[in-house]
Design a protein around this motif. Structure first.
Motif, mmCIF file in Angstrom:
data_model
loop_
_atom_site.group_PDB
_atom_site.id
_atom_site.type_symbol
_atom_site.label_atom_id
_atom_site.label_comp_id
_atom_site.label_asym_id
_atom_site.label_seq_id
_atom_site.Cartn_x
_atom_site.Cartn_y
_atom_site.Cartn_z
ATOM 1 N N UNK A 342 66.860 36.814 -12.262
ATOM 2 C CA UNK A 342 65.539 36.357 -11.785
ATOM 3 C C UNK A 342 65.088 37.591 -13.276
ATOM 4 N N UNK A 343 65.405 38.239 -13.949
ATOM 5 C CA UNK A 343 64.377 39.109 -14.798
ATOM 6 C C UNK A 343 64.555 38.540 -16.400
ATOM 7 N N UNK A 344 63.264 39.132 -17.065
ATOM 8 C CA UNK A 344 63.001 38.043 -18.256
ATOM 9 C C UNK A 344 64.477 38.017 -19.219
ATOM 10 N N UNK A 345 64.712 37.675 -20.666
ATOM 11 C CA UNK A 345 65.223 38.065 -21.199
ATOM 12 C C UNK A 345 64.489 38.364 -22.426
ATOM 13 N N UNK A 346 65.398 39.460 -23.316
ATOM 14 C CA UNK A 346 64.524 39.516 -24.325
ATOM 15 C C UNK A 346 65.308 39.465 -25.749
ATOM 16 N N UNK A 347 65.207 39.335 -26.880
ATOM 17 C CA UNK A 347 65.735 39.505 -28.269
ATOM 18 C C UNK A 347 66.073 40.403 -28.674
ATOM 19 N N UNK A 348 67.359 40.156 -28.933
ATOM 20 C CA UNK A 348 67.806 41.294 -29.930
ATOM 21 C C UNK A 348 68.991 40.966 -30.970
ATOM 22 N N UNK A 349 69.272 42.362 -31.187
ATOM 23 C CA UNK A 349 69.397 41.647 -32.819
ATOM 24 C C UNK A 349 71.119 42.647 -33.685
ATOM 25 N N UNK A 350 71.824 41.419 -33.957
ATOM 26 C CA UNK A 350 72.847 42.249 -33.250
ATOM 27 C C UNK A 350 73.718 42.560 -34.898
ATOM 28 N N UNK A 351 73.333 43.962 -35.318
ATOM 29 C CA UNK A 351 74.084 44.244 -36.902
ATOM 30 C C UNK A 351 76.044 44.525 -36.910
ATOM 31 N N UNK A 352 76.359 43.509 -37.601
ATOM 32 C CA UNK A 352 78.285 44.321 -37.537
ATOM 33 C C UNK A 352 78.243 43.529 -39.357
ATOM 34 N N UNK A 353 79.228 44.690 -39.158
ATOM 35 C CA UNK A 353 79.472 44.372 -40.766
ATOM 36 C C UNK A 353 78.352 44.080 -41.909
ATOM 37 N N UNK A 354 76.560 44.464 -41.910
ATOM 38 C CA UNK A 354 76.501 43.615 -42.809
ATOM 39 C C UNK A 354 75.747 42.179 -42.189
ATOM 40 N N UNK A 355 76.516 42.189 -41.338
ATOM 41 C CA UNK A 355 75.725 40.791 -40.756
ATOM 42 C C UNK A 355 74.641 40.588 -39.499
ATOM 43 N N UNK A 356 73.710 40.184 -39.421
ATOM 44 C CA UNK A 356 72.678 40.362 -38.367
ATOM 45 C C UNK A 356 72.884 38.856 -37.557
ATOM 46 N N UNK A 357 72.503 39.442 -36.819
ATOM 47 C CA UNK A 357 72.807 38.192 -35.171
ATOM 48 C C UNK A 357 71.681 38.313 -34.245
ATOM 49 N N UNK A 358 70.785 37.016 -34.028
ATOM 50 C CA UNK A 358 69.744 37.280 -33.047
ATOM 51 C C UNK A 358 70.293 36.598 -31.872
ATOM 52 N N UNK A 359 70.461 37.195 -30.702
ATOM 53 C CA UNK A 359 71.248 37.066 -29.544
ATOM 54 C C UNK A 359 69.648 37.410 -28.283
ATOM 55 N N UNK A 360 69.679 36.227 -27.342
ATOM 56 C CA UNK A 360 69.237 36.638 -25.838
ATOM 57 C C UNK A 360 70.201 37.689 -24.819
ATOM 58 N N UNK A 361 69.008 39.173 -24.506
ATOM 59 C CA UNK A 361 69.900 39.649 -23.192
ATOM 60 C C UNK A 361 69.206 39.487 -22.183
ATOM 61 N N UNK A 362 69.531 39.575 -20.893
ATOM 62 C CA UNK A 362 68.715 40.147 -19.944
ATOM 63 C C UNK A 362 68.021 41.041 -19.537
ATOM 64 N N UNK A 363 66.666 41.966 -19.391
ATOM 65 C CA UNK A 363 66.737 43.081 -19.596
ATOM 66 C C UNK A 363 66.591 43.814 -19.065
ATOM 67 N N UNK A 364 67.120 43.656 -17.591
ATOM 68 C CA UNK A 364 68.231 44.194 -16.412
ATOM 69 C C UNK A 364 69.506 44.417 -17.004
ATOM 70 N N UNK A 365 70.005 44.237 -17.602
ATOM 71 C CA UNK A 365 70.932 44.179 -17.882
ATOM 72 C C UNK A 365 71.400 45.179 -18.936
#
Length: 549
Positions: A342-365
């Motif tokens: 039931x916790x809200x999700x938060x936007x995160x940006x992953x950076x791997x080898x110069x490539x950025x990727x936006x994902x959404x993850x559970x704040x509790x996690x």
């Protein structure tokens, strides 16, 4: 007869010059006078007091005039706004005054505490206050009793006047008399006939604020947009504040109504303004003046304000109250929730080898790892947006059917609760009849000797009245809930009507008005809840791009 020595020469006395007389003036005297209003009659009294004390002090050979300190149109119940009085006290503390003259205790102050505090302070400084009307010199300790007595009379007189004025204002409110403060009311001005008239340029600003807020913008985002457009506030300034914008969003006057007695003054001494949260009745005057926005739009803004204030989904570590701050940067921050905890999700940006990727993850996690939420999914932003758009388009493809479902749902919600078939007017009539029976029984009881039978009848009538009052409360609550449901469904229906039949790109303002909540069920599915109450489970196409974290 005294003899004079022959060698003593008598020199005739010389008349004292004006300069010598001025040097002999040793007592530095000031006067204080005050009138409480700007009425012409009181202003005349104010001028007479100044002239009187100027002549009196200058006419005494042993007095030196410091100044006549005066406050025009100032109340005596507080010293905060009396600049002349405070300047006089400041000069007393600096040792520039030896004595103060004033007409009466009520002119000095109408607050018993202030009167005693200042006269005691001046007595400690060795400065007497002469109250001419009461013939009191405050330098003597025994005068304090009389000062207290006259000060209490003056304060009581102010309190009585204040209560009469307050009573008159409340009677005017009860009769529907409204006074609009145009100085602080953006969008209106007083017309030639004394009634409110809409100012078109300012009204457009008000409409813009409501539209952007309902589209999901934050107060700070609206503030920046207004300043960028060069819009002026009601005082003519270019700088806006979030508090000013929120006051516009909560002001019922923009939908043509006037809610009276939202605040009140606690007492005439402290003059503290208190929010009326039920201490006194409020009076709502509907359709009092032309509306800038519709009542439906105003009600929608109030629901959105409450929705943002009550937003939940935070964890105990990041938000001890369990509530999250509304975010206007990404609308999914306010809509996306974990289906596991039931916790809200938060936007995160992953950076791997110069490539950025936006994902959404559970704040509790993110905060606690797998301690509380063990199976939440990490969802790619592009996959998530595509799934939400698919659900919206699926709903939009059958608008007519959806509208019928909305009306049916509204009717189901507004069906009366079993046992609540009586209307409020029916209950009021029943209560009135019971009240008459109670009064009639009371007259019989005064003439009857059988108290046992009367007590049982009294108990029966009282129980019936209590049950009816409880039922009336439940009916009123039901009506309020039905009214909110009706407005909510109508708003959703309007949003559907104004939206194109097919949405091809991500438009946050449109989607925010349609969506209530998005729940991540697992790695491959989400549940989209619309503001109408309808729900759609949607598969995440390309879910292989989403990674379980």
């Amino acid at each position: 007869m005294k003899e004079i020595a022959p060698n003593v020469i008598m020199i005739p006395a010389k008349e004292e010059t004006a300069q010598e007389q001025e040097r002999k003036r040793s007592l530095r005297v000031a006067a204080y006078c005050r009138v409480s209003t700007d009425d012409e009659e009181q202003l005349s009294s104010y001028e007479n007091q100044r002239d009187y004390y100027t002549d009196k002090i200058m006419g005494e050979p042993t007095w030196t005039m410091v100044d006549v300190f005066a406050d025009e149109g100032k109340t005596g119940t507080s010293t905060c706004s009396r600049k002349g009085f405070l300047r006089m006290i400041r000069q007393c503390r600096q040792g520039k005054i030896d004595m103060i003259l004033t007409k009466s205790v009520s002119r000095f102050a109408r607050n018993t505490v202030d009167t005693l505090n200042y006269t005691r302070e001046l007595r400690n400084l060795g400065i007497p206050v002469i109250f001419e009307e009461q013939n009191i010199n405050s330098i003597y300790p025994e005068s304090e009793f009389l000062i207290t007595l006259y000060g209490a009379f003056a304060q009581s007189e102010s309190e009585n006047t204040s209560s009469r004025v307050a009573w008159g204002m409340r009677q005017a409110m009860r009769s529907g008399h409204v006074l609009l403060n145009y100085k602080w009311l953006l969008g209106y001005e007083r017309g030639p006939d004394g009634k409110a008239v809409i100012v078109p340029e300012q009204a457009e600003i008000v409409r813009f604020i409501y539209q952007r807020y309902l589209a999901g913008d934050t107060l700070r985002t609206i503030k920046a947009a207004l300043e960028e457009k060069g819009c002026l506030t009601v005082t003519g300034k270019t700088e806006w504040t979030p508090a000013r914008i929120q006051s516009i969003l909560t002001n019922e006057k923009y939908c043509g109504d006037a809610l009276l007695q939202k605040t009140f003054i606690r007492d005439c001494i402290s003059k503290k303004v208190i929010q009326n949260t039920g201490q006194l009745p409020k009076y709502l005057i509907q359709n009092h003046h032309p509306a800038i926005i519709s009542r439906e739009e105003f009600d929608a803004a109030q629901l959105e304000l409450a929705r943002r204030r009550a937003r939940t989904g935070g964890n105990r570590k990041s938000a001890p109250t369990g509530r999250c701050k509304y975010s206007g940067k990404y609308i999914l921050s306010n809509l996306l929730f974990c289906g596991k905890c039931g916790t809200a999700y938060r936007r995160c940006v992953w950076s791997r080898k110069g490539y950025q990727r936006a994902v959404w993850r559970c704040i509790s996690r993110l905060t606690y790892g797998t301690k509380y939420c063990k199976h939440s999914a990490t969802i790619d932003e592009e996959v998530l947006k595509e799934a939400i758009l698919s659900a919206v388009n699926q709903m939009m493809s059958s608008q007519d059917e959806l509208k019928n479902r909305l009306v049916d749902a509204m009717r189901q919600e507004m069906l009366p609760v079993p046992g609540q078939g009586l209307s409020i007017s029916d209950i009021d009539r029943a209560l009135e009849n019971l009240s008459k029976q109670f009064d009639h029984l009371l007259k019989e009881a005064s003439l009857s000797a059988d108290s046992t039978e009367n007590a049982e009848r009294f108990r029966s009538i009282s129980t019936a009245m209590a049950e009816l009052k409880e039922r009336r409360t439940q009916v009123e609550k039901l009506h309020r809930e039905n009214e909110q449901m009706y407005r909510r469904v109508k708003a959703a229906e309007a949003a559907l009507s104004e939206t194109a039949a097919w949405i091809t790109e991500w438009k946050e303002d449109v989607l925010y008005q349609l969506l209530e909540k998005v729940t991540v069920l697992d790695q491959t599915r989400i549940r989209v809840t619309f503001r109408s109450g309808a729900e759609i489970e949607q598969a995440l196409e390309g879910a292989e791009r989403s990674v379980t974290a």
